[in-house]
Design an enzyme around this catalytic site. Structure first.
Site, mmCIF file in Angstrom:
data_model
loop_
_atom_site.group_PDB
_atom_site.id
_atom_site.type_symbol
_atom_site.label_atom_id
_atom_site.label_comp_id
_atom_site.label_asym_id
_atom_site.label_seq_id
_atom_site.Cartn_x
_atom_site.Cartn_y
_atom_site.Cartn_z
ATOM 1 N N ASP A 17 0.790 -1.240 0.000
ATOM 2 C CA ASP A 17 0.000 0.000 0.000
ATOM 3 C C ASP A 17 0.822 1.290 0.000
ATOM 4 O O ASP A 17 0.525 2.224 0.766
ATOM 5 C CB ASP A 17 -0.941 0.008 1.212
ATOM 6 N N ASP A 55 -4.746 -0.711 -1.638
ATOM 7 C CA ASP A 55 -6.063 -0.468 -1.064
ATOM 8 C C ASP A 55 -6.957 0.086 -2.165
ATOM 9 O O ASP A 55 -6.546 1.002 -2.898
ATOM 10 C CB ASP A 55 -5.923 0.557 0.068
ATOM 11 N N HIS A 57 -10.860 0.952 -2.268
ATOM 12 C CA HIS A 57 -12.182 0.996 -1.659
ATOM 13 C C HIS A 57 -13.218 1.637 -2.574
ATOM 14 O O HIS A 57 -12.935 2.651 -3.229
ATOM 15 C CB HIS A 57 -12.139 1.812 -0.369
ATOM 16 N N HIS A 61 -17.451 3.066 1.671
ATOM 17 C CA HIS A 61 -16.980 1.821 2.285
ATOM 18 C C HIS A 61 -17.304 1.786 3.777
ATOM 19 O O HIS A 61 -17.312 2.815 4.462
ATOM 20 C CB HIS A 61 -15.470 1.675 2.069
ATOM 21 N N HIS A 90 -10.445 7.108 2.129
ATOM 22 C CA HIS A 90 -9.097 7.014 1.562
ATOM 23 C C HIS A 90 -9.054 5.929 0.500
ATOM 24 O O HIS A 90 -9.851 4.995 0.505
ATOM 25 C CB HIS A 90 -8.058 6.710 2.650
ATOM 26 N N LYS A 115 -7.162 -4.805 -2.664
ATOM 27 C CA LYS A 115 -7.892 -5.311 -1.497
ATOM 28 C C LYS A 115 -8.783 -4.213 -0.932
ATOM 29 O O LYS A 115 -8.584 -3.033 -1.202
ATOM 30 C CB LYS A 115 -6.928 -5.818 -0.424
ATOM 31 N N CYS A 160 -1.737 -2.833 7.956
ATOM 32 C CA CYS A 160 -1.704 -3.749 6.814
ATOM 33 C C CYS A 160 -0.450 -4.615 6.784
ATOM 34 O O CYS A 160 -0.514 -5.785 6.416
ATOM 35 C CB CYS A 160 -1.888 -2.971 5.523
#
Length: 214
Positions: A17, A55, A57, A61, A90, A115, A160
């Site tokens: 990330d 990441d 999203h 989310h 984010h 993810k 993470c």
């Protein structure tokens, strides 16, 4: 844990990330997050295999405080799968904040694993989502490729990176966290808790100076 590790052909570097929203000026900036980029780039050149996680999203989310009226970032809620930290919006799909840091330079990365794209489940780990049931497929990918040891760097050390390291060990991989290739958010002592947890699991956590290039 102490010692040195020689990079081998069955090793893989997982770069976690390293995205704009986790760097200075981002929506969920990890303090000094962008400082790891030159070190990560140098390390990656010594690994035959590298994977980037991202990441990713959707708007609205579950993990966004803005999705819960009356809640603010860093509150805890009880999701269907258990406790869930709330964050500022984010790494929303398709936004500049979700893009990799512009100085991240790992052209030989073999996989970009996205993810956190299920609206109702957050996903810290690169191996399984926060419900602890939904797998990302990364463990099977690594096994089919014959890769048996993972080195992990990225953002953030105490979320993470931590959960990816724990799950990699749970899946039977040897795991090394390169701590100076990470930075922490450090919510309520989460950085020190991560060090203690990795030590308890006998996951090696050491500086890049102890990683020996082939």
């Amino acid at each position: 844990m102490n010692g040195e590790f020689h990079i081998a052909s069955r090793d893989v570097l997982i770069v976690t990330d390293v995205q704009n929203d986790f760097c200075s000026g981002g929506r969920l900036a990890v303090p000094h997050g962008e400082e790891i980029v030159p070190l990560v780039n140098r390390l990656a050149r010594h690994f035959e295999h590298a994977i980037l996680t991202q990441d990713w999203h959707p708007p609205g989310h579950l993990s966004f405080a803005s999705s819960h009226p009356g809640r603010v970032a860093y509150d805890m809620i009880e999701a269907a799968y258990g406790p869930q930290q709330l964050w500022p919006d984010h790494c929303v799909q398709g936004t500049a904040g979700a893009e990799f840091h512009p100085e991240l330079d790992i052209p030989h990365a073999e996989l970009v694993l996205r993810k956190g794209y299920h609206r109702t489940i957050d996903s810290y780990s690169a191996f399984r989502e926060n419900d602890r049931k939904t797998m990302t497929g990364l463990a099977s990918y690594l096994r089919e490729r014959g890769l048996s040891r993972v080195f992990i760097v990225g953002l953030a050390f105490d979320f993470c990176v931590r959960y990816s390291a724990e799950d990699a060990a749970l899946e039977g991989f040897d795991v090394v966290v390169i701590e100076d290739g990470c930075r922490s958010i450090d919510v309520s002592g989460s950085a020190e808790a991560t060090r203690a947890r990795l030590k308890a699991l006998r996951i090696s956590c050491l500086p890049a100076s102890r990683i020996i290039a082939p």
